[in-house]
Design a protein around this motif. Structure first.
Motif, PDB file in Angstrom:
ATOM      1  N   ARG A 140      42.577  26.942  59.252  1.00 62.82           N
ATOM      2  CA  ARG A 140      43.018  28.335  59.346  1.00 62.82           C
ATOM      3  C   ARG A 140      43.543  28.840  58.001  1.00 62.82           C
ATOM      4  N   THR A 141      44.359  28.026  57.335  1.00 65.72           N
ATOM      5  CA  THR A 141      44.891  28.411  56.025  1.00 65.72           C
ATOM      6  C   THR A 141      43.769  28.529  55.014  1.00 65.72           C
ATOM      7  N   SER A 142      42.816  27.635  55.112  1.00 61.77           N
ATOM      8  CA  SER A 142      41.659  27.668  54.220  1.00 61.77           C
ATOM      9  C   SER A 142      40.876  28.965  54.396  1.00 61.77           C
ATOM     10  N   ARG A 143      40.693  29.367  55.635  1.00 58.25           N
ATOM     11  CA  ARG A 143      39.986  30.615  55.925  1.00 58.25           C
ATOM     12  C   ARG A 143      40.772  31.815  55.396  1.00 58.25           C
ATOM     13  N   GLU A 144      42.103  31.781  55.553  1.00 60.76           N
ATOM     14  CA  GLU A 144      42.945  32.860  55.028  1.00 60.76           C
ATOM     15  C   GLU A 144      42.847  32.928  53.500  1.00 60.76           C
ATOM     16  N   CYS A 145      42.813  31.761  52.852  1.00 59.83           N
ATOM     17  CA  CYS A 145      42.668  31.725  51.389  1.00 59.83           C
ATOM     18  C   CYS A 145      41.406  32.456  50.963  1.00 59.83           C
ATOM     19  N   LEU A 146      40.325  32.154  51.632  1.00 60.47           N
ATOM     20  CA  LEU A 146      39.051  32.782  51.287  1.00 60.47           C
ATOM     21  C   LEU A 146      39.105  34.286  51.520  1.00 60.47           C
ATOM     22  N   GLU A 147      39.660  34.682  52.641  1.00 56.38           N
ATOM     23  CA  GLU A 147      39.731  36.105  52.975  1.00 56.38           C
ATOM     24  C   GLU A 147      40.592  36.874  51.966  1.00 56.38           C
ATOM     25  N   TYR A 148      41.803  36.377  51.694  1.00 54.33           N
ATOM     26  CA  TYR A 148      42.690  37.048  50.744  1.00 54.33           C
ATOM     27  C   TYR A 148      42.129  36.996  49.324  1.00 54.33           C
ATOM     28  N   PHE A 149      41.487  35.893  48.980  1.00 54.49           N
ATOM     29  CA  PHE A 149      40.909  35.773  47.650  1.00 54.49           C
ATOM     30  C   PHE A 149      39.821  36.825  47.436  1.00 54.49           C
ATOM     31  N   CYS A 150      38.900  36.922  48.378  1.00 57.52           N
ATOM     32  CA  CYS A 150      37.809  37.896  48.237  1.00 57.52           C
ATOM     33  C   CYS A 150      38.345  39.320  48.177  1.00 57.52           C
ATOM     34  N   GLU A 151      39.310  39.612  49.020  1.00 58.26           N
ATOM     35  CA  GLU A 151      39.920  40.948  49.038  1.00 58.26           C
ATOM     36  C   GLU A 151      40.579  41.262  47.692  1.00 58.26           C
ATOM     37  N   THR A 152      41.306  40.293  47.152  1.00 59.05           N
ATOM     38  CA  THR A 152      42.024  40.497  45.889  1.00 59.05           C
ATOM     39  C   THR A 152      41.066  40.590  44.709  1.00 59.05           C
ATOM     40  N   VAL A 153      40.057  39.741  44.675  1.00 58.89           N
ATOM     41  CA  VAL A 153      39.085  39.779  43.578  1.00 58.89           C
ATOM     42  C   VAL A 153      38.347  41.109  43.572  1.00 58.89           C
ATOM     43  N   CYS A 154      37.981  41.600  44.724  1.00 62.27           N
ATOM     44  CA  CYS A 154      37.311  42.908  44.788  1.00 62.27           C
ATOM     45  C   CYS A 154      38.234  44.008  44.277  1.00 62.27           C
ATOM     46  N   LYS A 155      39.507  43.943  44.651  1.00 62.30           N
ATOM     47  CA  LYS A 155      40.466  44.951  44.204  1.00 62.30           C
ATOM     48  C   LYS A 155      40.653  44.905  42.683  1.00 62.30           C
ATOM     49  N   ILE A 156      40.703  43.702  42.135  1.00 60.59           N
ATOM     50  CA  ILE A 156      40.957  43.552  40.696  1.00 60.59           C
ATOM     51  C   ILE A 156      39.718  43.881  39.865  1.00 60.59           C
ATOM     52  N   TYR A 157      38.585  43.290  40.231  1.00 57.89           N
ATOM     53  CA  TYR A 157      37.416  43.324  39.359  1.00 57.89           C
ATOM     54  C   TYR A 157      36.359  44.365  39.723  1.00 57.89           C
ATOM     55  N   ALA A 158      36.418  44.943  40.890  1.00 61.69           N
ATOM     56  CA  ALA A 158      35.392  45.901  41.297  1.00 61.69           C
ATOM     57  C   ALA A 158      35.290  47.115  40.373  1.00 61.69           C
ATOM     58  N   PRO A 159      36.389  47.724  39.970  1.00 60.57           N
ATOM     59  CA  PRO A 159      36.254  48.910  39.106  1.00 60.57           C
ATOM     60  C   PRO A 159      35.501  48.637  37.799  1.00 60.57           C
ATOM     61  N   LYS A 160      35.665  47.443  37.254  1.00 64.32           N
ATOM     62  CA  LYS A 160      35.035  47.148  35.978  1.00 64.32           C
ATOM     63  C   LYS A 160      33.641  46.535  36.124  1.00 64.32           C
ATOM     64  N   PHE A 161      33.485  45.632  37.082  1.00 63.87           N
ATOM     65  CA  PHE A 161      32.249  44.858  37.154  1.00 63.87           C
ATOM     66  C   PHE A 161      31.285  45.281  38.249  1.00 63.87           C
ATOM     67  N   LEU A 162      31.750  46.060  39.218  1.00 64.27           N
ATOM     68  CA  LEU A 162      30.852  46.521  40.283  1.00 64.27           C
ATOM     69  C   LEU A 162      30.579  48.010  40.126  1.00 64.27           C
ATOM     70  N   CYS A 163      29.849  48.334  39.089  1.00 68.86           N
ATOM     71  CA  CYS A 163      29.497  49.732  38.847  1.00 68.86           C
ATOM     72  C   CYS A 163      27.973  49.881  38.857  1.00 68.86           C
ATOM     73  N   ARG A 164      27.524  51.099  38.890  1.00 70.76           N
ATOM     74  CA  ARG A 164      26.084  51.356  38.894  1.00 70.76           C
ATOM     75  C   ARG A 164      25.463  50.877  37.574  1.00 70.76           C
ATOM     76  N   PRO A 165      24.282  50.316  37.650  1.00 72.78           N
ATOM     77  CA  PRO A 165      23.618  49.894  36.403  1.00 72.78           C
ATOM     78  C   PRO A 165      23.253  51.122  35.565  1.00 72.78           C
ATOM     79  N   THR A 166      23.290  50.958  34.282  1.00 69.68           N
ATOM     80  CA  THR A 166      22.926  52.057  33.393  1.00 69.68           C
ATOM     81  C   THR A 166      21.414  52.076  33.185  1.00 69.68           C
ATOM     82  N   SER A 167      20.873  53.234  32.974  1.00 67.02           N
ATOM     83  CA  SER A 167      19.438  53.333  32.743  1.00 67.02           C
ATOM     84  C   SER A 167      19.135  53.041  31.281  1.00 67.02           C
ATOM     85  N   LEU A 168      17.935  52.515  31.037  1.00 64.34           N
ATOM     86  CA  LEU A 168      17.566  52.147  29.667  1.00 64.34           C
ATOM     87  C   LEU A 168      17.041  53.301  28.888  1.00 64.34           C
TER      88      LEU A 168
END
Length: 168
Positions: A140-168
């Motif tokens: 159960r704790t392991s599952r919570e780790c994964l859930e909170y980790f994914c949520e936190t990583v998306c919150k931290i890194y999504a604005p910078k790394f999850l953006c639309r690709p630029t056209s060439l």
């Protein structure tokens, strides 16, 4: 000798839906009485969290670890430097990953243990209880780790790394 088959419905149940309802209500009441006789206390299993942290440190994070950088990269699918940066960022952005004490006033899992387990699950695709013997963490704790980790990583890194690709 002929074995008797238990009757699920009372003999007069075909005539009245009320008798069927009362029959099933009786079964439910009996089941609830049986449930109250069992102990509702949770069983505590000592997991030796400190031993899990020590094993992790000796294997990867001391000055001369048991496993070198190449093995670390193979097992975690990233460099140790990147891994430690992610641990630091996750700990700084989510209080769940901060080290503290549990309700029994025992030291909780370290941020390193929590993030290690989450990344190992993502890197290998193994089930949450896979590393119980290594990090001494319940499923159960392991599952919570994964859930909170994914949520936190998306919150931290999504604005910078999850953006639309630029056209060439």
């Amino acid at each position: 000798m002929v074995e008797e088959i238990p009757v699920l419905f009372p003999p007069d149940s075909s005539n009245s839906s009320n008798s069927s309802i009362s029959f099933f209500q009786t079964l439910i009441d009996e089941a609830e009485l049986q449930d109250t006789n069992t102990s509702s206390k949770k069983h505590y299993l000592c997991r030796h969290r400190e031993s899990g942290h020590e094993a992790l440190m000796v294997d990867y994070f001391v000055e001369e670890p048991k496993y070198n950088e190449n093995i670390f990269c193979h097992r975690f699918r990233m460099s140790k430097r990147l891994f430690l940066k992610i641990v630091s960022n996750v700990e700084a952005n989510n209080p769940w990953f901060e080290e503290g004490v549990d309700v029994r006033m025992k030291k909780s899992f370290t941020p390193l243990q929590k993030v290690t387990l989450a990344i190992k699950q993502l890197a290998t695709g193994n089930p949450p209880d896979e590393n119980d013997e290594y990090l001494y963490m319940a499923e159960r704790t392991s599952r919570e780790c994964l859930e909170y980790f994914c949520e936190t990583v998306c919150k931290i890194y999504a604005p910078k790394f999850l953006c639309r690709p630029t056209s060439l």
